[in-house]
Design a protein around this motif. Structure first.
Motif, PDB file in Angstrom:
ATOM      1  N   ASN A  64       0.815  -1.210   0.000  1.00  0.00           N
ATOM      2  CA  ASN A  64       0.000   0.000   0.000  1.00  0.00           C
ATOM      3  C   ASN A  64       0.857   1.271   0.000  1.00  0.00           C
ATOM      4  O   ASN A  64       0.649   2.189   0.794  1.00  0.00           O
ATOM      5  CB  ASN A  64      -0.940  -0.028   1.224  1.00  0.00           C
ATOM      6  N   LEU A  65       1.852   1.304  -0.909  1.00  0.00           N
ATOM      7  CA  LEU A  65       2.744   2.455  -1.023  1.00  0.00           C
ATOM      8  C   LEU A  65       2.270   3.368  -2.139  1.00  0.00           C
ATOM      9  O   LEU A  65       1.564   2.922  -3.050  1.00  0.00           O
ATOM     10  CB  LEU A  65       4.173   1.984  -1.343  1.00  0.00           C
ATOM     11  N   ARG A  66       2.698   4.619  -2.079  1.00  0.00           N
ATOM     12  CA  ARG A  66       2.396   5.548  -3.176  1.00  0.00           C
ATOM     13  C   ARG A  66       3.291   5.169  -4.352  1.00  0.00           C
ATOM     14  O   ARG A  66       4.514   5.244  -4.254  1.00  0.00           O
ATOM     15  CB  ARG A  66       2.701   6.979  -2.725  1.00  0.00           C
ATOM     16  N   LEU A  67       2.673   4.743  -5.446  1.00  0.00           N
ATOM     17  CA  LEU A  67       3.421   4.147  -6.561  1.00  0.00           C
ATOM     18  C   LEU A  67       4.538   5.067  -7.072  1.00  0.00           C
ATOM     19  O   LEU A  67       5.622   4.609  -7.418  1.00  0.00           O
ATOM     20  CB  LEU A  67       2.444   3.786  -7.687  1.00  0.00           C
ATOM     21  N   VAL A  68       4.251   6.353  -7.087  1.00  0.00           N
ATOM     22  CA  VAL A  68       5.209   7.298  -7.654  1.00  0.00           C
ATOM     23  C   VAL A  68       6.528   7.303  -6.865  1.00  0.00           C
ATOM     24  O   VAL A  68       7.590   7.647  -7.396  1.00  0.00           O
ATOM     25  CB  VAL A  68       4.571   8.710  -7.756  1.00  0.00           C
ATOM     26  N   ASP A  69       6.482   6.885  -5.601  1.00  0.00           N
ATOM     27  CA  ASP A  69       7.692   6.894  -4.764  1.00  0.00           C
ATOM     28  C   ASP A  69       8.511   5.613  -4.912  1.00  0.00           C
ATOM     29  O   ASP A  69       9.635   5.545  -4.423  1.00  0.00           O
ATOM     30  CB  ASP A  69       7.310   7.000  -3.273  1.00  0.00           C
ATOM     31  N   VAL A  70       7.926   4.571  -5.518  1.00  0.00           N
ATOM     32  CA  VAL A  70       8.545   3.237  -5.427  1.00  0.00           C
ATOM     33  C   VAL A  70       9.550   3.022  -6.545  1.00  0.00           C
ATOM     34  O   VAL A  70       9.279   3.327  -7.712  1.00  0.00           O
ATOM     35  CB  VAL A  70       7.446   2.133  -5.474  1.00  0.00           C
ATOM     36  N   ASP A  71      10.703   2.468  -6.179  1.00  0.00           N
ATOM     37  CA  ASP A  71      11.714   2.137  -7.183  1.00  0.00           C
ATOM     38  C   ASP A  71      12.451   0.878  -6.740  1.00  0.00           C
ATOM     39  O   ASP A  71      13.119   0.872  -5.712  1.00  0.00           O
ATOM     40  CB  ASP A  71      12.695   3.298  -7.353  1.00  0.00           C
ATOM     41  N   VAL A  72      12.304  -0.178  -7.526  1.00  0.00           N
ATOM     42  CA  VAL A  72      12.952  -1.456  -7.214  1.00  0.00           C
ATOM     43  C   VAL A  72      13.954  -1.764  -8.333  1.00  0.00           C
ATOM     44  O   VAL A  72      13.548  -1.926  -9.492  1.00  0.00           O
ATOM     45  CB  VAL A  72      11.923  -2.609  -7.152  1.00  0.00           C
ATOM     46  N   PRO A  73      15.245  -1.857  -8.038  1.00  0.00           N
ATOM     47  CA  PRO A  73      16.176  -2.281  -9.094  1.00  0.00           C
ATOM     48  C   PRO A  73      15.966  -3.760  -9.408  1.00  0.00           C
ATOM     49  O   PRO A  73      15.696  -4.551  -8.508  1.00  0.00           O
ATOM     50  CB  PRO A  73      17.558  -2.029  -8.480  1.00  0.00           C
ATOM     51  N   VAL A  74      16.067  -4.086 -10.697  1.00  0.00           N
ATOM     52  CA  VAL A  74      15.938  -5.492 -11.106  1.00  0.00           C
ATOM     53  C   VAL A  74      17.186  -5.840 -11.913  1.00  0.00           C
ATOM     54  O   VAL A  74      17.515  -5.147 -12.882  1.00  0.00           O
ATOM     55  CB  VAL A  74      14.663  -5.723 -11.946  1.00  0.00           C
ATOM     56  N   ILE A  75      17.859  -6.901 -11.501  1.00  0.00           N
ATOM     57  CA  ILE A  75      19.149  -7.247 -12.126  1.00  0.00           C
ATOM     58  C   ILE A  75      19.069  -8.632 -12.780  1.00  0.00           C
ATOM     59  O   ILE A  75      18.060  -9.318 -12.683  1.00  0.00           O
ATOM     60  CB  ILE A  75      20.296  -7.200 -11.089  1.00  0.00           C
ATOM     61  N   GLY A  76      20.162  -9.019 -13.451  1.00  0.00           N
ATOM     62  CA  GLY A  76      20.264 -10.375 -14.015  1.00  0.00           C
ATOM     63  C   GLY A  76      19.958 -10.378 -15.492  1.00  0.00           C
ATOM     64  O   GLY A  76      20.739  -9.862 -16.302  1.00  0.00           O
ATOM     65  N   ALA A  86      22.282 -18.645  -8.398  1.00  0.00           N
ATOM     66  CA  ALA A  86      21.468 -19.665  -9.079  1.00  0.00           C
ATOM     67  C   ALA A  86      21.126 -19.274 -10.521  1.00  0.00           C
ATOM     68  O   ALA A  86      20.950 -20.144 -11.375  1.00  0.00           O
ATOM     69  CB  ALA A  86      20.186 -19.920  -8.285  1.00  0.00           C
ATOM     70  N   LEU A  87      21.035 -17.967 -10.795  1.00  0.00           N
ATOM     71  CA  LEU A  87      20.614 -17.559 -12.147  1.00  0.00           C
ATOM     72  C   LEU A  87      21.771 -17.598 -13.150  1.00  0.00           C
ATOM     73  O   LEU A  87      21.558 -17.618 -14.368  1.00  0.00           O
ATOM     74  CB  LEU A  87      19.960 -16.168 -12.125  1.00  0.00           C
ATOM     75  N   LYS A  88      23.000 -17.612 -12.630  1.00  0.00           N
ATOM     76  CA  LYS A  88      24.151 -17.437 -13.531  1.00  0.00           C
ATOM     77  C   LYS A  88      24.291 -18.530 -14.593  1.00  0.00           C
ATOM     78  O   LYS A  88      24.541 -18.209 -15.764  1.00  0.00           O
ATOM     79  CB  LYS A  88      25.440 -17.275 -12.716  1.00  0.00           C
ATOM     80  N   PRO A  89      24.118 -19.824 -14.253  1.00  0.00           N
ATOM     81  CA  PRO A  89      24.291 -20.837 -15.311  1.00  0.00           C
ATOM     82  C   PRO A  89      23.305 -20.661 -16.471  1.00  0.00           C
ATOM     83  O   PRO A  89      23.687 -20.765 -17.637  1.00  0.00           O
ATOM     84  CB  PRO A  89      24.063 -22.165 -14.570  1.00  0.00           C
ATOM     85  N   GLU A  90      22.038 -20.377 -16.154  1.00  0.00           N
ATOM     86  CA  GLU A  90      21.058 -20.213 -17.243  1.00  0.00           C
ATOM     87  C   GLU A  90      21.370 -18.969 -18.082  1.00  0.00           C
ATOM     88  O   GLU A  90      21.315 -19.005 -19.326  1.00  0.00           O
ATOM     89  CB  GLU A  90      19.630 -20.115 -16.704  1.00  0.00           C
ATOM     90  N   LEU A  91      21.742 -17.887 -17.394  1.00  0.00           N
ATOM     91  CA  LEU A  91      22.030 -16.659 -18.146  1.00  0.00           C
ATOM     92  C   LEU A  91      23.269 -16.862 -19.022  1.00  0.00           C
ATOM     93  O   LEU A  91      23.285 -16.474 -20.202  1.00  0.00           O
ATOM     94  CB  LEU A  91      22.207 -15.483 -17.179  1.00  0.00           C
TER      95      LEU A  91
END
Ligand SMILES: NC(=O)C1=CN([C@@H]2O[C@H](COP(=O)(O)OP(=O)(O)OC[C@H]3O[C@@H](n4cnc5c(N)ncnc54)[C@H](O)[C@@H]3O)[C@@H](O)[C@H]2O)C=CC1
Ligand SMILES: O=C([O-])CC(=O)C(=O)O
Length: 344
Positions: A183-195, A317-322
């Motif tokens: 229930n956060l204000r969407l405009v404030d949210v920032d999630v880095p996504v890696i891989g 765990a993601l490294k072999p597939e990538l």
């Protein structure tokens, strides 16, 4: 141009126009992503010229868009014979050409068709717009970006700062799902996504989310799985009619806007993207990057420091597939035997 204020009678001046505007080409513009993306680009004050290309007829789409009363000029180019004219002078080339998934398929299942499409299109970009930024949307992004890099290398025009796999949709989903959950204000949210951009190679760093958010272990696992399966959620809901198009167009338009702000000299422009990388032992890796006048200025290593135990394990765990997806893309262009890729 001055504007006379009715109250004071004085002459006020509108904000000066931006320093630069840019020329953008969309390859695969007639498709589910290409059309709404082109509409969003037509609305951008940073774009002066938008060239649409597809093997299908896009003249109608170009005519339709050109009636919107925004200044950007739109032109349509159909069929391989017109590709050269489409690419000439482009500052940014966006590639959503290719087939989308149907239920039951992995992104890697698209390799057979999309690898050749991306290779052919990037060969043309190398010849006709060798200094353009290239935004690759076509799946499997984990392999199509290495394919593009290898093509550009063979053509002698590879600049790793200018080649991007567009993973913005993963960030858009991560922000949306986390905001909903807490229930956060969407405009404030920032999630880095890696891989990377397929299944468990998509790794949202919820421990690095802004604003800092307390999540239980179960919440982290549940949110991570939902973000990783966001594409499949849409593929299943569309039940054979393709994959994400509107949210992808939104995400690609955001990434373009950030890239253009970087080219235009804006400071402090950051986005996550799948790029050539030295952050891990993998040659291509999605992370937050700083965008500037020549494309990627620097990757941001800070996100990878101080990961939670869950994130550390997921990263290993993601490294072999990538790695297998990267090798498969490189082998395709080098005409080596294509390694067998086992994905969940
Ligand atoms: N990076 C990401 O986050 C995402 C990537 N995608 C991928 O984007 C791609 C496109 O998806 P949609 O637009 O939904 O597919 P679509 O089938 O609706 O549109 C693809 C378009 O590409 C065109 N095309 C095919 N071969 C071409 C060629 N050689 N040259 C130029 N145009 C060509 C087709 O005529 C069609 O208009 C798919 O590979 C999909 O998996 C989709 C969603 C998110
Ligand atoms: O899931 C797909 O096939 C399309 C895609 O990459 C996404 O929506 O993230």
């Amino acid at each position: 141009m001055g504007i006379v204020s009715p109250e004071s009678g004085s002459c006020e001046f509108a904000a000066p126009p931006r320093a630069s505007t840019f020329r953008v080409a969309v390859l695969g513009a007639g498709g589910g992503i290409g059309q709404p993306l082109s509409l969003l680009i037509k609305m951008s004050p940073l774009v002066s010229s938008l060239n649409l290309y597809d093997i299908a007829n896009v003249r109608g789409i170009a005519a339709d868009l050109s009636h919107c009363n925004s200044p950007c000029r739109v032109a349509g180019f159909s069929g391989a014979a017109e590709l050269a004219r489409c690419l000439s002078g482009a500052d940014v080339v966006i590639i959503p050409a290719g087939v989308p998934r149907k239920p039951g398929m992995t992104r890697d299942d698209l390799f057979t068709i999309n690898a050749s499409i991306v290779k052919t299109l990037v060969e043309a970009v190398a010849d006709l717009a060798p200094t353009a930024l290239i935004h690759i949307i076509s799946n499997p992004v984990n392999s199509t970006v290495p394919i593009a890099a290898e093509v550009l290398k063979q053509k002698g025009v590879y600049d790793p700062r200018k080649l991007f796999g567009v993973t913005t949709l993963d960030v858009v989903r991560a922000n949306t799902f986390l905001a909903q959950k807490k229930n956060l204000r969407l405009v404030d949210v920032d999630v880095p996504v890696i891989g990377g951009h397929a299944g468990t190679t998509i790794l949202p760093l919820l421990s690095k989310a802004r604003p800092a958010t307390v999540l239980t272990g179960d919440e982290v696992e549940e949110l991570t799985a939902r973000i990783q399966n966001g594409g499949t959620e849409v593929v299943e809901a569309k039940a054979g009619a393709g994959s994400a198009t509107l949210s992808m167009a939104y995400a690609a338009a955001r990434f373009l806007e950030s890239s253009l702000r970087g080219l235009d000299g804006d400071q402090e422009v950051y986005e996550c993207a799948y790029v050539q990388s030295a952050l891990t032992e993998l040659p291509f890796f999605a992370s937050r990057v700083k965008l500037g006048r020549k494309g990627v200025e620097a990757a941001v290593p800070a996100d990878l420091q101080g990961l939670s135990g869950f994130e550390e394990r997921a990263l290993e765990a993601l490294k072999p597939e990538l790695r297998a997806s990267i090798d498969k893309g490189l082998a395709f262009v080098r005409k080596e035997e294509v390694p067998v890729l086992v994905v969940a």
